[in-house]
Design a protein around this motif. Structure first.
Motif, mmCIF file in Angstrom:
data_model
loop_
_atom_site.group_PDB
_atom_site.id
_atom_site.type_symbol
_atom_site.label_atom_id
_atom_site.label_comp_id
_atom_site.label_asym_id
_atom_site.label_seq_id
_atom_site.Cartn_x
_atom_site.Cartn_y
_atom_site.Cartn_z
ATOM 1 N N ALA A 59 0.847 -1.202 0.000
ATOM 2 C CA ALA A 59 0.000 0.000 0.000
ATOM 3 C C ALA A 59 0.877 1.245 0.000
ATOM 4 N N PRO A 60 1.037 1.919 -1.182
ATOM 5 C CA PRO A 60 1.851 3.134 -1.231
ATOM 6 C C PRO A 60 1.111 4.316 -0.611
ATOM 7 N N THR A 61 1.830 5.145 0.117
ATOM 8 C CA THR A 61 1.181 6.280 0.786
ATOM 9 C C THR A 61 2.202 7.377 1.102
ATOM 10 N N ALA A 62 1.683 8.575 1.408
ATOM 11 C CA ALA A 62 2.532 9.671 1.909
ATOM 12 C C ALA A 62 2.077 10.074 3.315
ATOM 13 N N ASP A 63 1.115 9.312 3.847
ATOM 14 C CA ASP A 63 0.479 9.663 5.124
ATOM 15 C C ASP A 63 0.983 8.755 6.251
ATOM 16 N N TYR A 64 1.652 9.348 7.231
ATOM 17 C CA TYR A 64 2.188 8.561 8.356
ATOM 18 C C TYR A 64 1.085 7.860 9.144
ATOM 19 N N ALA A 65 -0.144 8.378 9.090
ATOM 20 C CA ALA A 65 -1.253 7.747 9.826
ATOM 21 C C ALA A 65 -1.491 6.312 9.365
ATOM 22 N N ALA A 66 -1.083 5.999 8.124
ATOM 23 C CA ALA A 66 -1.270 4.639 7.580
ATOM 24 C C ALA A 66 -0.409 3.606 8.307
ATOM 25 N N LEU A 67 0.574 4.084 9.086
ATOM 26 C CA LEU A 67 1.448 3.159 9.827
ATOM 27 C C LEU A 67 0.773 2.614 11.085
ATOM 28 N N ASP A 68 -0.347 3.177 11.449
ATOM 29 C CA ASP A 68 -1.072 2.715 12.645
ATOM 30 C C ASP A 68 -1.345 1.218 12.532
ATOM 31 N N GLY A 69 -0.985 0.462 13.561
ATOM 32 C CA GLY A 69 -1.221 -0.988 13.559
ATOM 33 C C GLY A 69 -0.035 -1.811 13.089
ATOM 34 N N CYS A 70 1.067 -1.148 12.674
ATOM 35 C CA CYS A 70 2.264 -1.883 12.236
ATOM 36 C C CYS A 70 2.981 -2.511 13.443
ATOM 37 N N GLU A 88 10.490 10.314 14.397
ATOM 38 C CA GLU A 88 9.522 11.019 15.252
ATOM 39 C C GLU A 88 8.112 10.963 14.672
ATOM 40 N N GLN A 89 7.987 11.149 13.373
ATOM 41 C CA GLN A 89 6.650 11.122 12.752
ATOM 42 C C GLN A 89 6.041 9.719 12.800
ATOM 43 N N ALA A 90 6.868 8.702 12.632
ATOM 44 C CA ALA A 90 6.359 7.325 12.677
ATOM 45 C C ALA A 90 5.941 6.951 14.096
ATOM 46 N N GLU A 91 6.797 7.245 15.070
ATOM 47 C CA GLU A 91 6.499 6.869 16.453
ATOM 48 C C GLU A 91 5.248 7.574 16.975
ATOM 49 N N ALA A 92 4.909 8.709 16.411
ATOM 50 C CA ALA A 92 3.719 9.461 16.851
ATOM 51 C C ALA A 92 2.435 8.678 16.602
ATOM 52 N N VAL A 93 2.448 7.771 15.618
ATOM 53 C CA VAL A 93 1.224 7.015 15.302
ATOM 54 C C VAL A 93 1.332 5.529 15.653
ATOM 55 N N LEU A 94 2.518 5.081 16.021
ATOM 56 C CA LEU A 94 2.699 3.652 16.316
ATOM 57 C C LEU A 94 2.263 3.312 17.734
ATOM 58 N N LYS A 95 1.772 2.092 17.914
ATOM 59 C CA LYS A 95 1.442 1.635 19.265
ATOM 60 C C LYS A 95 2.747 1.443 20.039
ATOM 61 N N SER A 96 2.683 1.488 21.353
ATOM 62 C CA SER A 96 3.896 1.470 22.186
ATOM 63 C C SER A 96 4.686 0.166 22.049
ATOM 64 N N SER A 97 4.009 -0.914 21.647
ATOM 65 C CA SER A 97 4.693 -2.213 21.532
ATOM 66 C C SER A 97 5.416 -2.383 20.192
ATOM 67 N N ALA A 98 5.182 -1.463 19.234
ATOM 68 C CA ALA A 98 5.799 -1.589 17.910
ATOM 69 C C ALA A 98 7.314 -1.393 17.997
ATOM 70 N N VAL A 99 8.019 -2.041 17.059
ATOM 71 C CA VAL A 99 9.474 -1.914 16.994
ATOM 72 C C VAL A 99 9.840 -1.054 15.794
ATOM 73 N N PHE A 100 10.799 -0.139 16.004
ATOM 74 C CA PHE A 100 11.267 0.732 14.925
ATOM 75 C C PHE A 100 12.688 0.310 14.563
ATOM 76 N N ALA A 101 12.916 0.078 13.261
ATOM 77 C CA ALA A 101 14.235 -0.369 12.805
ATOM 78 C C ALA A 101 14.770 0.569 11.741
#
Length: 734
Positions: A395-406, A425-438
């Motif tokens: 799913a191509p996007t420019a909206d960080y909100a689409a990362l919700d649930g990753c 910073e923009q990704a972590e703003a919408v990610l759940k606390s248990s998500a991992v950022f790499a």
């Protein structure tokens, strides 16, 4: 009679169906127990007058992966322990062990009743040799069916009759090609070569195999029948005279004599075809025993089978952390690397959000996957519906909100700390606390990048190599605060996309790039010394490297090498980079605009296809050239391998890599470090620490500090130690 690994059922026509289904394995493999049971099954079939013949098939989706190479590893360990006491008895024990499968298959072949192998899936190594010993072979008409004798890839060769039956079923040229390359065969290719008898619909596989026995299948192999003639004619014939001299030369050109098993295959086939079949098997058994004693076989079995398998199964995964089933993964940056990461993720059946600065850029990244799939469809390795299924997951996007649930987000944006900070910073703003950022960074330390994160425990490096769809290694980099959950999830992800993970602690260049940069740097130094460029490239290939260091620099881009050098000087000072090497790279990029393959000119010239690349003649004008006869070619080979191995030893000393399996497997999968050595650390262990340190000292006197052995190696030399003893990955070390 009952068996643990097989069932035997005889039908009304007197045909026994032998189904191989090991209860504690996902794939059937040959163990001592399996062979003992097969021995008894052959006796049972022969002794029962009501049984006319037997069909052997698998109760699993695959037929068999062949021999359990950990069994061979144990055999070698017993051999080395025994050899210290009684060398002759040890060799005899190894010879008898090597012949166990050979003579069991021969017993089946000469038992007097017909056997048919019904191949329902992957059939490799000893399992295909078993099938070749059967009186007929039927393969299912399925893309899942692949047959091969791949043993040469792990330093040995098909030693259970494979080198004798294949060239008696097909012509010698095709036999040599198959045996020395370990190539996979489709049912259609195998039938065209004469290696299998029939191809049947999967649901009619056993029925077709039984029909062959009912139709009067001879229980005598062709080579045991009077008047048998070799396909394509005997060795001593016009055809043989045209084949064998170039075959030997081609093998030498391809292997540089580095792979004793490949040479042994030619000897087995050539000598075996001149004598009766049982004598030929004995010749094969002798060569197999010889190859099993080689350091190449021991190192390759360990690294390219045992260690690789252990790492692929998650050997470094923290215990007690639940397995992650990925529902959605985010990829930031749809450039070449990000697009490649999205492709391998979707290929694994995982939905991907591919994010870039605008939808058009993200769509372009998705088109990369479409291009790869188009190529596979053209080659017949994928279908249009496979492409549709894969693309539907991206799913191509420019909206960080689409990362919700990753569950996991992988950042692959431009190599700039500021750009990466904003993306984090923009990704972590919408990610759940248990998500991992790499981060997929290749140059910036993970600990530094983790400072941009609100949850450094869940921040990790996942470093892919280019091109992502083809490179099988992934470096997982731990920052100072990275937690076990993040590590476990990163390993779960790498395993899900069917790549091999190695775990590396944080440092500049991590593990692989540190070694690769040493390899390239030594080549630049040789050029400056006046060594002809062609000798540098040829020495690398003769040493076992798949690509010369100058060609590798072109592939990765010379201007990238320039950027890395400049950044290193900024970070570590002027002395961190040899000014002569800096001048060489600056001259190529700034004066001659030679940036590598990407702009068609680097150390090599890249003419339009079909013309092949060739070294740029202008290289010889940059420095006074030495005469080739004044250059020690063997020393060039030693320098190129030793400079990499020494860097790997430093990485172990600094505890950047802590498991020798990861150093070895990583060096082979990432940049093809001479596979016959077993990898960077196995190369040192194979030479012996004491001997290697002496070599390093000699090279240091002549060529400088890059050959200075670290204290760890000096200590190992003093104590006659090895990496696999000192850093025992199985925890047996003192």
């Amino acid at each position: 009679m009952t068996y643990r690994n097989f069932t035997v059922e005889t039908d009304a026509d007197g045909i026994a169906l032998v189904t191989w289904d090991m209860p504690d394995r996902s794939m059937n493999v040959f163990t001592e127990e399996v062979m003992d049971e097969l021995d008894r099954i052959i006796d049972q079939v022969v002794a029962d007058t009501a049984v006319k013949g037997a069909v052997i098939t698998s109760g699993k989706e695959t037929f068999s992966g062949g021999a359990d190479l950990t069994m061979l590893k144990r055999q070698l360990e017993r051999f080395h322990a025994e050899r210290a006491k009684d060398p002759e008895a040890a060799t005899k024990m190894l010879f008898e062990g090597a012949g166990r499968m050979t003579w069991l298959w021969r017993k089946l072949e000469t038992c007097g009743k017909p056997f048919v192998s019904a191949i329902n899936g992957t059939c490799m190594g000893g399992a295909f040799e078993l099938s070749l010993a059967c009186h007929a072979r039927v393969a299912a008409d399925s893309e899942a069916v692949r047959m091969a004798l791949p043993e040469v890839k792990v330093g040995i060769f098909p030693g259970a009759g494979g080198t004798q039956r294949v060239p008696r079923l097909t012509d010698q040229q095709q036999a040599l090609q198959m045996l020395t390359s370990g190539q996979n065969l489709t049912p259609q290719k195998a039938k065209a070569m004469g290696l299998i008898t029939e191809i049947a619909p999967p649901k009619k596989l056993v029925e077709t195999a039984k029909a062959l026995i009912k139709g009067g299948l001879s229980p005598v192999a062709p080579w045991d029948q009077k008047g048998f003639k070799l396909p394509g004619g005997p060795v001593y014939s016009v055809a043989g005279a045209n084949l064998w001299p170039p075959a030997i030369a081609i093998l030498r050109r391809e292997t540089y004599g580095n792979y004793p098993a490949a040479t042994a295959i030619l000897k087995c086939v050539y000598e075996g075809l001149l004598v009766p079949f049982d004598t030929a098997l004995r010749i094969e058994q002798r060569y197999f025993t010889e190859i099993m004693q080689s350091k190449e076989a021991a190192a390759m079995i360990r690294s390219l089978f045992v260690s690789l398998q252990e790492l692929n199964k998650g050997a470094r995964r923290p215990e007690g952390v639940p397995q992650t089933r990925f529902k959605k993964i985010g990829v930031l940056g749809a450039g070449f690397m990000g697009a490649g990461i999205a492709y391998v993720t979707a290929k694994a059946g995982i939905p991907v959000v591919l994010l870039d600065r605008d939808v058009e850029s993200a769509e372009k990244g998705k088109a990369h996957s479409a291009g790869i799939m188009d190529g596979l469809i053209k080659k017949g390795r994928a279908k249009p519906e496979d492409k549709d299924r894969l693309l539907s997951l991206i799913a191509p996007t420019a909206d960080y909100a689409a990362l919700d649930g990753c569950d996991l987000v992988i950042e692959a944006v431009f190599e700039d700390s500021g750009v990466k900070k904003a993306a984090t910073e923009q990704a972590e703003a919408v990610l759940k606390s248990s998500a991992v950022f790499a981060s997929n960074t290749s140059t910036i330390p993970i600990t530094a990048l983790a400072k941009n994160s609100a949850r450094p425990k869940n921040f990790i490096g996942i470093h892919f190599f280019s091109p992502v769809d083809k490179m099988m290694l992934v470096e997982i980099i731990l920052g100072k605060k990275t937690g076990d959950k993040a590590l476990a999830r990163a390993i779960d992800y790498v395993r899900a996309i069917k790549k091999t993970p190695i775990v590396v602690n944080d440092t500049r260049g991590f593990y692989v790039n540190r070694c690769v940069l040493r390899y390239m740097s030594e080549a630049y130094k040789m050029l400056i010394e006046g060594v002809p460029a062609v000798m540098i490239e040829n020495a690398a290939k003769a040493a076992g490297m798949p690509v010369g260091p100058l060609a590798l620099t072109d592939e990765t881009a010379i201007d990238l090498a320039q950027k890395i050098m400049k950044q290193t000087v900024r970070d570590l000072g002027d002395k961190a980079v040899d000014p002569k090497q800096m001048e060489l790279i600056d001259t190529l990029v700034d004066k001659f605009d030679r940036k590598g393959r990407k702009n068609g000119k680097g150390f090599y010239d890249y003419p339009a296809k079909p013309a092949k690349k060739k070294l740029w003649p202008g290289l010889k004008d940059l420095f006074p050239q030495k005469k080739p006869e004044d250059v020690d070619f063997e020393e060039l080979k030693q320098r190129l391998l030793a400079v990499i191995a020494l860097e790997a030893a430093r990485v172990m000393e600094e505890k950047i890599v802590t498991d020798p399996r990861e150093a070895d497997v990583g060096s082979i999968l990432a940049f093809g470090f001479a596979p016959y050595t077993g990898g960077t650390l196995s190369y040192i262990d194979g030479i012996g620490a004491k001997k290697f340190v002496k070599l390093a000292k000699d090279l240091q006197k002549k060529y400088g500090a890059e050959f200075k052995a670290p204290k760890l190696l000096a200590d190992m030399a003093e104590k006659d130690d090895s990496f696999y003893r000192r850093f025992d990955p199985y925890g047996k070390a003192a």
